[in-house]
Motif scaffolding. Structure first.
Motif, PDB file in Angstrom:
ATOM      1  N   TYR B   2       0.843  -1.278   0.086  1.00  0.00           N
ATOM      2  CA  TYR B   2       0.016  -0.107   0.165  1.00  0.00           C
ATOM      3  C   TYR B   2       0.683   1.100  -0.012  1.00  0.00           C
ATOM      4  O   TYR B   2       1.806   1.311   0.450  1.00  0.00           O
ATOM      5  CB  TYR B   2      -1.034  -0.158   1.275  1.00  0.00           C
ATOM      6  CG  TYR B   2      -2.032   0.959   1.043  1.00  0.00           C
ATOM      7  CD1 TYR B   2      -3.060   0.368   0.178  1.00  0.00           C
ATOM      8  CD2 TYR B   2      -2.120   2.128   1.603  1.00  0.00           C
ATOM      9  CE1 TYR B   2      -4.430   1.255   0.058  1.00  0.00           C
ATOM     10  CE2 TYR B   2      -3.284   3.007   1.324  1.00  0.00           C
ATOM     11  CZ  TYR B   2      -4.301   2.697   0.515  1.00  0.00           C
ATOM     12  OH  TYR B   2      -5.264   3.473   0.420  1.00  0.00           O
ATOM     13  N   ILE B   3       0.457   2.435  -0.688  1.00  0.00           N
ATOM     14  CA  ILE B   3       1.001   3.410  -0.992  1.00  0.00           C
ATOM     15  C   ILE B   3       0.500   4.693  -0.550  1.00  0.00           C
ATOM     16  O   ILE B   3      -0.789   4.873  -0.918  1.00  0.00           O
ATOM     17  CB  ILE B   3       1.486   3.666  -2.378  1.00  0.00           C
ATOM     18  CG1 ILE B   3       2.245   2.435  -3.068  1.00  0.00           C
ATOM     19  CG2 ILE B   3       2.394   4.974  -2.624  1.00  0.00           C
ATOM     20  CD1 ILE B   3       3.776   2.486  -2.787  1.00  0.00           C
ATOM     21  N   ILE B   4       1.179   5.707   0.024  1.00  0.00           N
ATOM     22  CA  ILE B   4       0.700   7.206   0.194  1.00  0.00           C
ATOM     23  C   ILE B   4       1.802   7.867  -0.562  1.00  0.00           C
ATOM     24  O   ILE B   4       3.162   7.775  -0.336  1.00  0.00           O
ATOM     25  CB  ILE B   4       0.382   7.414   1.648  1.00  0.00           C
ATOM     26  CG1 ILE B   4      -0.571   6.684   2.305  1.00  0.00           C
ATOM     27  CG2 ILE B   4       0.237   8.897   1.633  1.00  0.00           C
ATOM     28  CD1 ILE B   4      -0.131   6.976   3.823  1.00  0.00           C
ATOM     29  N   LEU B   5       1.278   8.614  -1.413  1.00  0.00           N
ATOM     30  CA  LEU B   5       2.307   9.349  -2.332  1.00  0.00           C
ATOM     31  C   LEU B   5       1.980  10.914  -2.404  1.00  0.00           C
ATOM     32  O   LEU B   5       0.958  11.379  -2.457  1.00  0.00           O
ATOM     33  CB  LEU B   5       2.330   8.827  -3.816  1.00  0.00           C
ATOM     34  CG  LEU B   5       3.453   9.351  -4.737  1.00  0.00           C
ATOM     35  CD1 LEU B   5       4.164   8.365  -5.810  1.00  0.00           C
ATOM     36  CD2 LEU B   5       2.882  10.670  -5.460  1.00  0.00           C
ATOM     37  N   VAL B   6       2.907  11.698  -1.929  1.00  0.00           N
ATOM     38  CA  VAL B   6       2.523  13.152  -2.248  1.00  0.00           C
ATOM     39  C   VAL B   6       3.822  13.854  -2.836  1.00  0.00           C
ATOM     40  O   VAL B   6       4.878  13.499  -3.118  1.00  0.00           O
ATOM     41  CB  VAL B   6       2.821  13.690  -0.624  1.00  0.00           C
ATOM     42  CG1 VAL B   6       1.678  13.092   0.353  1.00  0.00           C
ATOM     43  CG2 VAL B   6       4.297  13.531   0.062  1.00  0.00           C
ATOM     44  N   TYR B   7       3.395  14.656  -3.645  1.00  0.00           N
ATOM     45  CA  TYR B   7       4.179  15.324  -4.744  1.00  0.00           C
ATOM     46  C   TYR B   7       4.083  16.934  -4.558  1.00  0.00           C
ATOM     47  O   TYR B   7       3.276  17.630  -3.913  1.00  0.00           O
ATOM     48  CB  TYR B   7       4.032  14.881  -6.301  1.00  0.00           C
ATOM     49  CG  TYR B   7       2.683  15.495  -6.721  1.00  0.00           C
ATOM     50  CD1 TYR B   7       1.379  14.597  -6.723  1.00  0.00           C
ATOM     51  CD2 TYR B   7       2.660  16.611  -7.423  1.00  0.00           C
ATOM     52  CE1 TYR B   7       0.227  14.931  -7.120  1.00  0.00           C
ATOM     53  CE2 TYR B   7       1.244  16.940  -8.018  1.00  0.00           C
ATOM     54  CZ  TYR B   7       0.281  16.005  -7.912  1.00  0.00           C
ATOM     55  OH  TYR B   7      -0.886  16.335  -8.516  1.00  0.00           O
ATOM     56  N   ASP B   8       5.459  17.473  -4.584  1.00  0.00           N
ATOM     57  CA  ASP B   8       5.629  18.991  -4.746  1.00  0.00           C
ATOM     58  C   ASP B   8       6.204  19.418  -5.997  1.00  0.00           C
ATOM     59  O   ASP B   8       7.509  19.125  -6.117  1.00  0.00           O
ATOM     60  CB  ASP B   8       6.388  19.474  -3.515  1.00  0.00           C
ATOM     61  CG  ASP B   8       6.416  20.811  -3.147  1.00  0.00           C
ATOM     62  OD1 ASP B   8       5.958  21.708  -4.008  1.00  0.00           O
ATOM     63  OD2 ASP B   8       6.769  21.215  -2.141  1.00  0.00           O
ATOM     64  N   VAL B   9       5.342  19.505  -7.030  1.00  0.00           N
ATOM     65  CA  VAL B   9       5.968  19.530  -8.433  1.00  0.00           C
ATOM     66  C   VAL B   9       5.631  21.245  -8.949  1.00  0.00           C
ATOM     67  O   VAL B   9       4.543  21.492  -8.700  1.00  0.00           O
ATOM     68  CB  VAL B   9       5.503  18.515  -9.078  1.00  0.00           C
ATOM     69  CG1 VAL B   9       5.545  18.857 -10.674  1.00  0.00           C
ATOM     70  CG2 VAL B   9       5.828  17.417  -8.617  1.00  0.00           C
ATOM     71  N   ALA B  10       6.504  21.702  -9.746  1.00  0.00           N
ATOM     72  CA  ALA B  10       6.188  22.925 -10.328  1.00  0.00           C
ATOM     73  C   ALA B  10       4.852  23.119 -11.275  1.00  0.00           C
ATOM     74  O   ALA B  10       4.644  21.947 -11.850  1.00  0.00           O
ATOM     75  CB  ALA B  10       7.456  23.501 -11.108  1.00  0.00           C
ATOM     76  N   PRO B  11       4.050  23.860 -11.083  1.00  0.00           N
ATOM     77  CA  PRO B  11       3.030  23.981 -11.675  1.00  0.00           C
ATOM     78  C   PRO B  11       2.697  23.228 -13.298  1.00  0.00           C
ATOM     79  O   PRO B  11       1.961  22.768 -13.715  1.00  0.00           O
ATOM     80  CB  PRO B  11       2.203  25.451 -11.774  1.00  0.00           C
ATOM     81  CG  PRO B  11       2.907  25.902 -10.433  1.00  0.00           C
ATOM     82  CD  PRO B  11       4.406  25.269 -10.383  1.00  0.00           C
TER      83      PRO B  11
END
Lengths: 87, 87
Positions: B2-11
């Motif tokens: 099971y995965i929790i994935l968070v991203y912080d990526v330029a628009p």
């Protein structure tokens, strides 16, 4: 216990949520925090968040673990928070 | 697993990341996904993400678990994704 907390809050309340959470957990990325915290302390944090957010519009999701040992943490790209070590 | 994935990526790359992840995991909130996925399939997802993001500027963090039983999930405010049931 250990927490991963993510929030999706309207911009006008976002800055306040960010500032508040920085006092209690470790900022990880964008709208994501992690941290070791006692259950009673975390209850207080949730209470504080309820005072800030609009419960009809905003969303705060948290995952709680007995220990960090229950998950593996990986990253691609950069670690946005370079001041704290997580691994 | 099971995965929790968070991203912080330029628009400019965010929309592409969002669209890509929607094909593989369940959108939860803002830039957060969850999902049950095999290890080999997730390797492929990471490979795909590496093709999209700028590894010097963007950040994708993922937490992997053997099972959802290892954590409790809580929410205050609204469930942004009402089409999928998580609990």
């Amino acid at each position: 216990m250990y927490i991963i907390l993510v929030y999706d809050v309207a911009p006008k309340r976002g800055a306040k949520v960010l500032k508040y959470l920085r006092q209690h957990l470790i900022w990880v990325q964008n709208s994501v925090f992690e941290g070791e915290i006692t259950e009673s302390r975390f209850e207080e944090v949730l209470h504080g968040l309820k005072e800030i957010i609009n419960k009809e519009k905003d969303s705060i999701i948290f995952y709680t673990f007995d220990s960090k040992n229950y998950y593996a943490r990986g990253i691609i790209g950069i670690e946005k928070n370079e001041t704290d070590s997580f691994i």
